[in-house]
Scaffold this motif. Structure first.
Motif, PDB file in Angstrom:
ATOM      1  N   LEU A 354      17.143  -0.874 -79.538  1.00 53.25           N
ATOM      2  CA  LEU A 354      18.381  -1.625 -79.333  1.00 53.25           C
ATOM      3  C   LEU A 354      19.609  -0.765 -79.643  1.00 53.25           C
ATOM      4  O   LEU A 354      20.613  -0.823 -78.915  1.00 53.25           O
ATOM      5  CB  LEU A 354      18.379  -2.881 -80.218  1.00 53.25           C
ATOM      6  CG  LEU A 354      17.255  -3.895 -79.968  1.00 53.25           C
ATOM      7  CD1 LEU A 354      17.428  -5.115 -80.866  1.00 53.25           C
ATOM      8  CD2 LEU A 354      17.219  -4.322 -78.507  1.00 53.25           C
ATOM      9  N   LEU A 355      19.550   0.011 -80.714  1.00 53.98           N
ATOM     10  CA  LEU A 355      20.693   0.857 -81.082  1.00 53.98           C
ATOM     11  C   LEU A 355      20.917   1.976 -80.061  1.00 53.98           C
ATOM     12  O   LEU A 355      22.060   2.316 -79.727  1.00 53.98           O
ATOM     13  CB  LEU A 355      20.484   1.439 -82.480  1.00 53.98           C
ATOM     14  CG  LEU A 355      20.588   0.422 -83.632  1.00 53.98           C
ATOM     15  CD1 LEU A 355      20.042   1.008 -84.924  1.00 53.98           C
ATOM     16  CD2 LEU A 355      22.035  -0.020 -83.814  1.00 53.98           C
ATOM     17  N   LYS A 356      19.817   2.558 -79.539  1.00 52.11           N
ATOM     18  CA  LYS A 356      19.965   3.595 -78.512  1.00 52.11           C
ATOM     19  C   LYS A 356      20.561   3.005 -77.239  1.00 52.11           C
ATOM     20  O   LYS A 356      21.405   3.635 -76.587  1.00 52.11           O
ATOM     21  CB  LYS A 356      18.612   4.249 -78.231  1.00 52.11           C
ATOM     22  CG  LYS A 356      18.143   5.173 -79.359  1.00 52.11           C
ATOM     23  CD  LYS A 356      16.785   5.781 -79.043  1.00 52.11           C
ATOM     24  CE  LYS A 356      16.330   6.725 -80.165  1.00 52.11           C
ATOM     25  NZ  LYS A 356      14.991   7.297 -79.905  1.00 52.11           N
ATOM     26  N   ASN A 357      20.132   1.800 -76.884  1.00 51.98           N
ATOM     27  CA  ASN A 357      20.724   1.133 -75.724  1.00 51.98           C
ATOM     28  C   ASN A 357      22.219   0.910 -75.933  1.00 51.98           C
ATOM     29  O   ASN A 357      23.025   1.055 -75.006  1.00 51.98           O
ATOM     30  CB  ASN A 357      20.042  -0.216 -75.482  1.00 51.98           C
ATOM     31  CG  ASN A 357      18.688  -0.069 -74.822  1.00 51.98           C
ATOM     32  OD1 ASN A 357      18.334   1.010 -74.344  1.00 51.98           O
ATOM     33  ND2 ASN A 357      17.917  -1.140 -74.788  1.00 51.98           N
ATOM     34  N   ALA A 358      22.594   0.524 -77.173  1.00 50.89           N
ATOM     35  CA  ALA A 358      24.012   0.299 -77.462  1.00 50.89           C
ATOM     36  C   ALA A 358      24.811   1.586 -77.291  1.00 50.89           C
ATOM     37  O   ALA A 358      25.928   1.582 -76.742  1.00 50.89           O
ATOM     38  CB  ALA A 358      24.168  -0.248 -78.879  1.00 50.89           C
ATOM     39  N   HIS A 359      24.282   2.723 -77.755  1.00 51.23           N
ATOM     40  CA  HIS A 359      24.980   4.004 -77.596  1.00 51.23           C
ATOM     41  C   HIS A 359      25.047   4.401 -76.124  1.00 51.23           C
ATOM     42  O   HIS A 359      26.051   4.984 -75.679  1.00 51.23           O
ATOM     43  CB  HIS A 359      24.271   5.091 -78.404  1.00 51.23           C
ATOM     44  CG  HIS A 359      24.596   5.058 -79.868  1.00 51.23           C
ATOM     45  ND1 HIS A 359      25.771   5.530 -80.389  1.00 51.23           N
ATOM     46  CD2 HIS A 359      23.876   4.586 -80.928  1.00 51.23           C
ATOM     47  CE1 HIS A 359      25.786   5.371 -81.702  1.00 51.23           C
ATOM     48  NE2 HIS A 359      24.640   4.800 -82.060  1.00 51.23           N
ATOM     49  N   GLU A 360      23.988   4.110 -75.360  1.00 54.21           N
ATOM     50  CA  GLU A 360      23.952   4.494 -73.948  1.00 54.21           C
ATOM     51  C   GLU A 360      24.774   3.566 -73.070  1.00 54.21           C
ATOM     52  O   GLU A 360      24.916   3.813 -71.872  1.00 54.21           O
ATOM     53  CB  GLU A 360      22.502   4.522 -73.463  1.00 54.21           C
ATOM     54  CG  GLU A 360      21.670   5.636 -74.101  1.00 54.21           C
ATOM     55  CD  GLU A 360      20.191   5.507 -73.786  1.00 54.21           C
ATOM     56  OE1 GLU A 360      19.828   4.549 -73.053  1.00 54.21           O
ATOM     57  OE2 GLU A 360      19.395   6.337 -74.260  1.00 54.21           O
ATOM     58  N   SER A 361      25.311   2.479 -73.644  1.00 57.97           N
ATOM     59  CA  SER A 361      26.089   1.531 -72.846  1.00 57.97           C
ATOM     60  C   SER A 361      27.481   2.041 -72.527  1.00 57.97           C
ATOM     61  O   SER A 361      28.202   1.443 -71.727  1.00 57.97           O
ATOM     62  CB  SER A 361      26.202   0.199 -73.599  1.00 57.97           C
ATOM     63  OG  SER A 361      27.015   0.350 -74.760  1.00 57.97           O
ATOM     64  N   GLY A 362      27.885   3.128 -73.181  1.00 58.18           N
ATOM     65  CA  GLY A 362      29.238   3.628 -73.003  1.00 58.18           C
ATOM     66  C   GLY A 362      30.169   3.185 -74.112  1.00 58.18           C
ATOM     67  O   GLY A 362      31.378   3.453 -74.062  1.00 58.18           O
ATOM     68  N   SER A 363      29.644   2.507 -75.113  1.00 54.66           N
ATOM     69  CA  SER A 363      30.455   2.060 -76.242  1.00 54.66           C
ATOM     70  C   SER A 363      30.852   3.252 -77.114  1.00 54.66           C
ATOM     71  O   SER A 363      30.066   4.193 -77.280  1.00 54.66           O
ATOM     72  CB  SER A 363      29.654   1.052 -77.076  1.00 54.66           C
ATOM     73  OG  SER A 363      30.313   0.759 -78.296  1.00 54.66           O
ATOM     74  N   PRO A 364      32.049   3.245 -77.696  1.00 56.55           N
ATOM     75  CA  PRO A 364      32.381   4.272 -78.697  1.00 56.55           C
ATOM     76  C   PRO A 364      31.360   4.245 -79.829  1.00 56.55           C
ATOM     77  O   PRO A 364      30.987   3.156 -80.296  1.00 56.55           O
ATOM     78  CB  PRO A 364      33.772   3.844 -79.188  1.00 56.55           C
ATOM     79  CG  PRO A 364      34.345   3.038 -78.068  1.00 56.55           C
ATOM     80  CD  PRO A 364      33.188   2.344 -77.433  1.00 56.55           C
ATOM     81  N   PRO A 365      30.861   5.389 -80.271  1.00 58.95           N
ATOM     82  CA  PRO A 365      29.811   5.413 -81.294  1.00 58.95           C
ATOM     83  C   PRO A 365      30.187   4.650 -82.564  1.00 58.95           C
ATOM     84  O   PRO A 365      29.332   4.006 -83.184  1.00 58.95           O
ATOM     85  CB  PRO A 365      29.624   6.909 -81.579  1.00 58.95           C
ATOM     86  CG  PRO A 365      30.087   7.585 -80.330  1.00 58.95           C
ATOM     87  CD  PRO A 365      31.194   6.743 -79.787  1.00 58.95           C
ATOM     88  N   GLY A 366      31.462   4.666 -82.935  1.00 54.00           N
ATOM     89  CA  GLY A 366      31.869   3.980 -84.160  1.00 54.00           C
ATOM     90  C   GLY A 366      31.859   2.463 -84.033  1.00 54.00           C
ATOM     91  O   GLY A 366      32.004   1.764 -85.037  1.00 54.00           O
TER      92      GLY A 366
END
Length: 446
Positions: A354-366
């Motif tokens: 889930l966290l990797k998907n969140a990073h790959e969504s284009g969201s700012p890492p912070g």
């Protein structure tokens, strides 16, 4: 029976009774005058004779007028009793055109309305019973009974065929019927909750879904059991899933094997020519494609061979520290004081996906966030991002295995997280955030 009198000359009760009293009073005066003329100077005797004449006459006259009204009141009481018993076929008649005729008209109109409503209700009940009796879903309505006995109040045709060879089930105790049924069905009903269970072996295997709902009926607790056969539907879905798996695997294998074949041919050609300076680059590319293919195959194997969770108490501080060493996230709020009852390895894998998907969504890492909180008797773990979110079509299919919107995605990340959540007795939900982004929540028993 006919209704009240039709419209004609209207004489109200007040007018009629006033005329009656006036007539009796005038008659009494006339009798008194006549007696006074016949018996002059004897007023006491005249008064006594007037009373003897007028009292019986008044009683007889008033009784003759009141008796039909009393009969009408008794008839009204009788029709009200009939209404209570569900019989709306009565109507009343009143000869006079007065206020009582209006009352009778209103009473007859009420009877007609109740009769029409009763017929409409009977037709709806007949339609509903026909639909329920002929639905392929087996339906059982069970009431609470004394001493733990649970009598069956209602059962449709499918339930009779499934549980009692087509014979009537109403009046029997549910436990008695289950003792004669399949062990898998008996265990599913005894276990409680909704779920799937399987009966039979190999070619005779049948899959059923059990759903149950509790409610009160006439002040008594009842439970509705719904048994739906899913064998044909699941087999059709299974075939479609296998076809999709084969297409995905074939596509990925072709994408990897075709370049490998080309690179191997190029390497052989370079060796034949003695031009070996490009061989390291070719071999590195072959190794990279091989590792990608291995990762792809391992992902499928991990999804297909997910073991039963080994539940144990797991402290949140150590668990989240281990998770943060592998992928970055921002922890929101305080974690629950009580340890989680989870399989740490499986839950870590689910949250990593889930966290990797969140990073790959284009969201700012912070802005990739994780929030753990206790809600009633459930544990809610939320992973949120500030990417573009998902449209309705993607939200509908996101949890389906092998569905992916990424060119290099396998479609197994969310499906594996869902499998892990359900293996823990929980579920997973997805929803777009206000202001943009997505929240994926794992909801687990606390």
């Amino acid at each position: 029976m006919s209704g009240a009198a039709g419209n004609g000359f209207r004489l109200s009760l007040v007018t009629r009774w006033s005329a009656l009293v006036g007539t009796l009073l005038a008659l009494g005066i006339l009798i008194a005058l006549g007696l006074d003329h016949l018996l002059p100077g004897r007023p006491g005797l005249v008064f006594g004779i007037c009373l003897l004449c007028m009292v019986p006459l008044s009683i007889i006259t008033i009784r003759s007028q009141i008796q039909p009204i009393l009969s009408l009141f008794r008839a009204l009481a009788g029709t009200v009793t009939s209404y209570k018993d569900g019989d709306f076929s009565f109507s009343l008649r009143w000869q006079q055109n007065d206020e009582l005729s209006d009352l009778i008209d209103a009473h007859n109109d009420l009877g007609n309305v109740l009769r029409e409503q009763r017929l409409d209700l009977m037709q709806r009940e007949l339609l509903l019973d026909t639909m329920v009796q002929n639905t392929p879903v087996a339906m059982l309505l069970v009431a609470e009974g004394a001493g733990g006995a649970r009598p069956i109040v209602y059962a449709n045709i499918a339930a009779r065929q499934l549980l009692n060879e087509g014979r009537k089930l109403e009046g029997h105790a549910l436990g008695e019927i289950l003792q004669q049924s399949n062990a898998a069905l008996r265990d599913a009903v005894t276990r409680g909750g909704d779920g799937l269970f399987t009966t039979g072996d190999s070619e005779d295997e049948e899959v059923y879904h059990l759903a149950r709902r509790n409610f009160s009926l006439n002040g008594r607790r009842h439970e509705l059991l719904l048994l739906r056969q899913l064998t044909v539907e699941l087999r059709r879905q299974e075939v479609q899933t296998w076809k999709k798996v084969i297409r995905v695997i074939s596509h990925e294998l072709n994408n990897s094997l075709a370049p490998l074949t080309s690179l191997a041919h190029s390497g052989a050609e370079l060796v034949r020519r003695g031009q070996t300076e490009r061989l390291p680059q070719i071999l590195e590319t072959i190794g990279e494609r091989t590792r990608h293919l291995e990762t792809f195959i391992l992902g499928y194997a991990r999804f297909a061979k997910l073991p039963t969770p080994r539940i144990e108490a797991c402290g949140w501080d150590g668990f989240l520290a281990q998770l943060s060493s592998q992928v970055a996230f921002r922890l929101i709020g305080e974690t629950p004081a009580a340890p989680a009852m989870i399989d740490p390895a499986q839950m870590e894998q689910a949250l990593l996906n889930l966290l990797k998907n969140a990073h790959e969504s284009g969201s700012p890492p912070g802005l990739v966030e994780l929030n753990v909180k206790r809600v009633a008797d459930m544990l809610r773990i939320e992973v949120s991002d500030r990417g573009p979110g998902m449209n309705e079509a993607v939200l509908t299919n996101a949890l389906v295995p092998f569905y992916s919107t990424k060119r290099s995605g396998t479609g197994l990340g969310l499906a594996l997280a869902r499998e892990i959540a359900e293996a823990h007795g929980g579920r997973i939900t997805l929803g777009n955030r206000e202001g943009g982004g997505l929240t994926v929540a794992l909801i687990l028993p606390a």
